[in-house]
Design a protein around this motif. Structure first.
Motif, short mmCIF file in Angstrom:
data_model
loop_
_atom_site.label_atom_id
_atom_site.label_comp_id
_atom_site.label_asym_id
_atom_site.label_seq_id
_atom_site.Cartn_x
_atom_site.Cartn_y
_atom_site.Cartn_z
N SER A 45 -13.92 13.54 5.72
CA SER A 45 -14.90 13.65 4.63
C SER A 45 -14.22 13.56 3.27
O SER A 45 -14.56 12.70 2.46
CB SER A 45 -15.67 14.97 4.74
N ALA A 57 -20.46 13.00 1.53
CA ALA A 57 -19.24 12.22 1.74
C ALA A 57 -19.48 11.07 2.72
O ALA A 57 -19.02 9.94 2.49
CB ALA A 57 -18.13 13.13 2.26
N ARG A 58 -20.20 11.35 3.79
CA ARG A 58 -20.47 10.32 4.79
C ARG A 58 -21.26 9.16 4.19
O ARG A 58 -20.90 7.99 4.38
CB ARG A 58 -21.24 10.94 5.96
N GLY A 66 -14.08 6.78 -6.85
CA GLY A 66 -14.12 8.08 -6.21
C GLY A 66 -14.76 9.12 -7.10
O GLY A 66 -15.09 8.87 -8.27
N THR A 77 -10.76 13.48 0.71
CA THR A 77 -9.42 12.93 0.66
C THR A 77 -8.38 13.98 0.30
O THR A 77 -7.30 14.03 0.89
CB THR A 77 -9.37 11.80 -0.38
N HIS A 107 -11.76 1.02 -1.12
CA HIS A 107 -11.01 2.27 -1.10
C HIS A 107 -11.79 3.30 -1.93
O HIS A 107 -11.89 3.18 -3.16
CB HIS A 107 -9.62 2.09 -1.70
N ILE A 108 -12.34 4.31 -1.28
CA ILE A 108 -13.10 5.35 -1.96
C ILE A 108 -12.45 6.69 -1.64
O ILE A 108 -12.16 7.01 -0.49
CB ILE A 108 -14.57 5.37 -1.51
N HIS A 109 -12.21 7.49 -2.67
CA HIS A 109 -11.52 8.77 -2.51
C HIS A 109 -12.40 9.89 -3.08
O HIS A 109 -12.85 9.81 -4.22
CB HIS A 109 -10.17 8.72 -3.23
N ARG A 119 -6.88 9.42 8.88
CA ARG A 119 -7.78 9.17 7.75
C ARG A 119 -8.64 10.39 7.48
O ARG A 119 -9.00 11.13 8.40
CB ARG A 119 -8.66 7.96 8.04
N ALA A 154 -20.14 2.46 0.19
CA ALA A 154 -19.02 1.75 -0.43
C ALA A 154 -18.48 0.64 0.45
O ALA A 154 -17.74 -0.23 -0.02
CB ALA A 154 -17.91 2.74 -0.77
N ARG A 188 -19.32 7.01 1.57
CA ARG A 188 -18.39 6.08 2.21
C ARG A 188 -19.14 4.92 2.87
O ARG A 188 -18.68 3.77 2.82
CB ARG A 188 -17.53 6.82 3.22
N GLU A 189 -20.28 5.21 3.47
CA GLU A 189 -21.08 4.14 4.06
C GLU A 189 -21.55 3.15 3.00
O GLU A 189 -21.51 1.93 3.20
CB GLU A 189 -22.28 4.73 4.80
#
Length: 605
Positions: free
Chosen positions: A325, A289-290, A267, A327, A300-302, A322, A296, A293-294
């Motif tokens: 964007s 952020a989008r 993260g 956490t 689990h990415i924070h 969830r 990864a 996450r794509e």
């Protein structure tokens, strides 16, 4: 390397990839420099080669026989030579040559690691240069067993992007892809991440996308990095929405993806996102952020934000709870109310939180103390409603690098307050459903200060000294004349943790106390945080006590009753449920000074 992103701009298919691209036959060098007509690549020990310029402002050159370990610079038309802005490593600091690094050659051992769920997080903030006597990535590996033993599940590393000089907090970085050479090579950073994963510890990195440092930032010489359309406290804002902004956005977004994919980080913590101005249809923050996450996948990415405005919209959840964007955010409000309770200090920005003990309960139950209300000292309103967020959207703490470093002497709370109030506020934030964060050494009551430090040239050093004095002079309670010289080597050295002090009687006591809290948290509280919703907390201040109730997973209830004062206080009604923790003493419903009582009502069958 970061993924290549192609984008249609007019009739040109732009190929966005930053930094050297290594292949079997050689290396392709590339530089986005639309403000200059010609660029050469200069390989140490070889003649310079002119690069081919395309209409999109990219300059490219493929050199046969060049391999990892080669040093290079780019030559500009004015005769200057500059490092690669996407350099992976700078052996001789920010003004010197960049090195070609083959990151794919690193052998990972924790290959099955996929991260940890957010609710399991106990964060430990550290600065690589002062965390150990050696101040390196490799040296930090030797301290991971200590962190795992006390219950830390994530380390958050202050910025490591290459900065000028021998020492720096990290917020003056100018080469965001290159870990600073004073800490070691990129492979050393990878080794630290790999070792942390073997210990079950996630690794978050603090990244800075709201500004660049002043010394060693050559980008504006050949690219539209800044824009006059947006202003920040440091001057013109970064060009995230003007002409040429696509490449600037890609430079930053791919940097975030680079840390997550190439270094396998779990993260990021984005510094001061309220300073990032962007009028694009999709704000840079949300695109970043989008895409992170794509990239990864299922890991689990924070993604954590620091935002002065307390904009709860950034922390919005989807229908399944969830994070859309981001956490969580650093919750300065929790720090401020607990700091006042433990120290009695009410100067400066603490004024807005003083003389109202009910604010402690609100910060713990709802996240933000100010949710749109006017703040007299600040002179304006702050925040948005946050009671509809889960408690895990807040990261709570009593100290971090800012809260210590923004003091004239960089002194920690334990150096001017007794142990009892510090233990009490530590118990409160450690046992609340918010995500706790310790600052390095806090677990044993380290007394080393952590003042701001940097190492520039003489002219810039003097400007920093003057600016520091002016900044502190605006804060009542801090004597600017007593402020430390942030540019002195001795100031950096005094910030280094004294690990030998961990064996003193007081340190052993504090360490055992901290370990017991975190073990209790993992055993009894974390299981109640899985899938926890929002809007299920209440608080009150009654007869000198702060009382907070949370409804957690499956209807279980957690309660904290805290007496954060020097006087005993009567509990208005006996705590209900199973006692799980008591700090201090309770007798005939009288809670002693600096005592904390915690209980759980399990979910009904």
């Amino acid at each position: 390397m970061a993924p290549i992103v192609q984008d249609k701009e007019g009739d040109v298919l732009v190929d966005y990839a930053f930094g050297p691209l290594i292949s079997d036959g050689g290396v392709e060098f590339r530089l986005w420099a639309p403000l200059v007509k010609a660029v050469s690549v200069n390989i140490e020990g070889c003649d310079s080669r002119q690069m081919e310029r395309s209409g999109d402002g990219w300059h490219r050159c493929f050199l046969v026989g060049v391999r990892a370990g080669s040093h290079y610079k780019f030559g500009l038309p004015d005769g200057s030579v500059v490092p690669d802005p996407a350099s992976r490593y700078q052996p001789q600091d920010v003004h010197s040559a960049s090195e070609v690094v083959d990151l794919k050659s690193f052998e990972w051992t924790a290959k099955d690691w996929s991260g940890r769920p957010w609710e399991e997080s106990v964060i430990y903030e550290l600065h690589v240069g002062s965390f150990t006597p050696e101040g390196t990535f490799r040296a930090a590996i030797g301290r991971l067993a200590h962190l795992a033993e006390i219950g830390v599940t994530a380390i958050q590393i202050m910025p490591v992007s290459d900065f000028p000089g021998r020492y720096n907090w990290g917020y003056d970085g100018v080469l965001p892809y290159a870990p600073d050479s004073s800490y070691g090579r990129p492979e050393d950073f990878m080794a630290l991440v790999d070792a942390a994963h073997r210990h079950g510890i996630s690794v978050f990195l603090n990244v800075v996308y709201n500004h660049f440092g002043r010394d060693g930032n050559y980008l504006p010489n050949y690219a539209p990095l800044f824009t006059e359309h947006h202003k920040t406290p440091r001057g013109n804002g970064i060009n995230y929405d003007g002409e040429g902004s696509k490449a600037v956005r890609e430079f930053v977004i791919q940097n975030a993806i680079y840390w997550i994919t190439e270094f396998r980080l779990d993260g990021l913590r984005l510094d001061a996102v309220h300073v990032i101005k962007d009028d694009s249809e999709e704000h840079l923050l949300h695109e970043l952020a989008r895409r992170v996450r794509e990239a990864a996948g299922t890991r689990h990415i924070h993604i954590i934000v620091e935002i002065e405005d307390n904009d709860s919209d950034l922390l919005a959840r989807d229908e399944e709870g969830r994070a859309r964007s981001f956490t969580a955010q650093w919750n300065d409000d929790v720090h401020r109310v607990l700091h006042i309770a433990a120290t009695g200090e009410t100067f400066g920005y603490y004024q807005d939180y003083a003389e109202d003990d009910g604010k402690i309960g609100r910060a713990l139950a709802e996240g933000f103390v100010f949710q749109g209300e006017h703040m007299p000292y600040r002179g304006e309103s702050r925040g948005k409603p946050s009671s509809d967020l889960p408690p895990t959207a807040s990261i709570s703490f009593i100290q971090n690098h800012d809260q210590i470093g923004n003091r004239a002497l960089g002194d920690r709370m334990i150096t001017f307050r007794p142990l009892e109030p510090i233990k009490a506020v530590t118990a409160v934030y450690s046992l609340s459903p918010q995500i706790p964060m310790l600052f390095m050494g806090e677990e044993w009551g380290a007394r080393e200060p952590f003042p701001y430090f940097c190492d520039f040239d003489d002219e810039l050093n003097e400007k920093v000294r003057q600016g520091r004095r002016e900044e502190l002079s605006r804060l009542p309670g801090f004597d600017a004349e007593d402020a430390l010289d942030p540019t002195a080597l001795s100031i950096f050295e005094m910030a280094k943790l004294g690990w030998s002090h961990r064996d003193s009687a007081d340190a052993v006591e504090m360490l055992a106390f901290c370990k017991s809290l975190l073990n209790l948290r993992h055993q009894r509280i974390v299981p109640l945080l899985q899938g926890v919703g929002a809007g299920n907390a209440s608080f009150r201040h009654d007869g000198g006590l702060t009382i907070v109730d949370w409804t957690l997973a499956a209807g279980s209830r957690l309660q904290i009753v805290a007496n954060l004062a020097d006087q005993p206080a009567k509990i208005p009604a006996p705590p209900t449920g199973e006692q799980i923790y008591l700090l201090g003493s309770v007798s005939e419903n009288i809670l002693a000074p600096w005592s904390v009582y915690s209980s759980i009502n399990p979910a009904r069958e």
